[in-house]
Scaffold this active site. Structure first.
Site, mmCIF file in Angstrom:
data_model
loop_
_atom_site.group_PDB
_atom_site.id
_atom_site.type_symbol
_atom_site.label_atom_id
_atom_site.label_comp_id
_atom_site.label_asym_id
_atom_site.label_seq_id
_atom_site.Cartn_x
_atom_site.Cartn_y
_atom_site.Cartn_z
ATOM 1 N N GLY A 1 0.802 -1.207 0.000
ATOM 2 C CA GLY A 1 0.000 0.000 0.000
ATOM 3 C C GLY A 1 0.838 1.260 0.000
ATOM 4 O O GLY A 1 1.299 1.729 -1.041
ATOM 5 N N CYS A 2 1.043 1.815 1.186
ATOM 6 C CA CYS A 2 1.695 3.125 1.280
ATOM 7 C C CYS A 2 3.175 3.076 0.926
ATOM 8 O O CYS A 2 3.711 4.044 0.379
ATOM 9 C CB CYS A 2 1.482 3.698 2.681
ATOM 10 S SG CYS A 2 -0.268 3.954 3.045
ATOM 11 N N VAL A 3 3.861 1.988 1.212
ATOM 12 C CA VAL A 3 5.261 1.860 0.813
ATOM 13 C C VAL A 3 5.368 1.837 -0.703
ATOM 14 O O VAL A 3 6.179 2.553 -1.305
ATOM 15 C CB VAL A 3 5.899 0.605 1.436
ATOM 16 C CG1 VAL A 3 7.258 0.305 0.806
ATOM 17 C CG2 VAL A 3 6.041 0.778 2.943
#
Length: 207
Positions: free
Chosen positions: A152-154
């Site tokens: 996701g955010c990575v």
């Protein structure tokens, strides 16, 4: 002056070239908070310990080497008015609203005095935030990425780091996801197209 061709990676010349390291790295710790690392959290990971320990090692090395450390945290206003469609797609993000119980957004590792904490509402730490000008102002050319979640955010942040002209180095041991299979498959795809995925020892040596 001609630009040299990138060295072919394990998938041949189509994928897996290397962006390499510049001379001014910063460590970015993405959303590493109680929601992921505490039992019962809305995004609780099956085994967060190794990623927390590796992230802590990166932070310590950056501080010792005089390199910037930047953190991200997810925050929404009361009622989630600034969450857009993302909070409809992922309802558990309501845990990061300012009036939500549980303090799930509290960071697992403590930022030091003066280390920027970039507040975001979407997956990428670059989208709608001050991250890019903050890094540029610090003279950063290489972004050492740690945190959660890998898929996701990575992933979104590493892609936007590349798009923004920073060299993304994603540290495999310092990231984690809901299953080992999701973690590994996303690392493989990031390494093929958007970032250099590196081991902790390599990142520590550069810091």
């Amino acid at each position: 002056m001609s630009v040299p061709e990138p060295a072919p990676g394990p998938h041949g010349s189509a994928f897996s070239g290397r962006v390499g390291w510049g001379s001014h790295p910063a460590v970015l710790v993405i959303d590493l908070c109680r929601a992921y690392t505490e039992p019962g959290g809305p995004f609780a990971l099956p085994d967060p310990g190794p990623a927390v320990a590796a992230s802590s090692a990166l932070v310590d090395a950056a501080r010792a080497g005089g390199h910037p450390v930047v953190w991200t945290a997810v925050r929404y206003t009361r009622g989630l008015a600034d969450g857009g469609l993302f909070v409809r797609k992922v309802p558990a993000l309501a845990a990061f609203a300012e009036d939500a119980p549980g303090e799930w957004g509290e960071l697992t590792l403590p930022p030091a005095f003066g280390e920027p904490v970039v507040v975001k509402q979407y997956a990428s730490a670059f989208f709608g935030t001050t991250l890019a000008p903050t890094l540029a102002g610090l003279g950063v050319d290489t972004l050492v990425v740690a945190g959660v979640s890998t898929s996701g955010c990575v992933r979104a942040t590493a892609m936007d780091a590349l798009n923004s002209g920073f060299r993304p180095q994603v540290v495999r041991q310092a990231c984690a996801d809901r299953t080992p299979e999701v973690h590994q498959s996303n690392l493989a795809d990031l390494d093929a197209k958007y970032a250099d995925v590196v081991d902790l020892a390599e990142a520590l040596a550069h810091l």
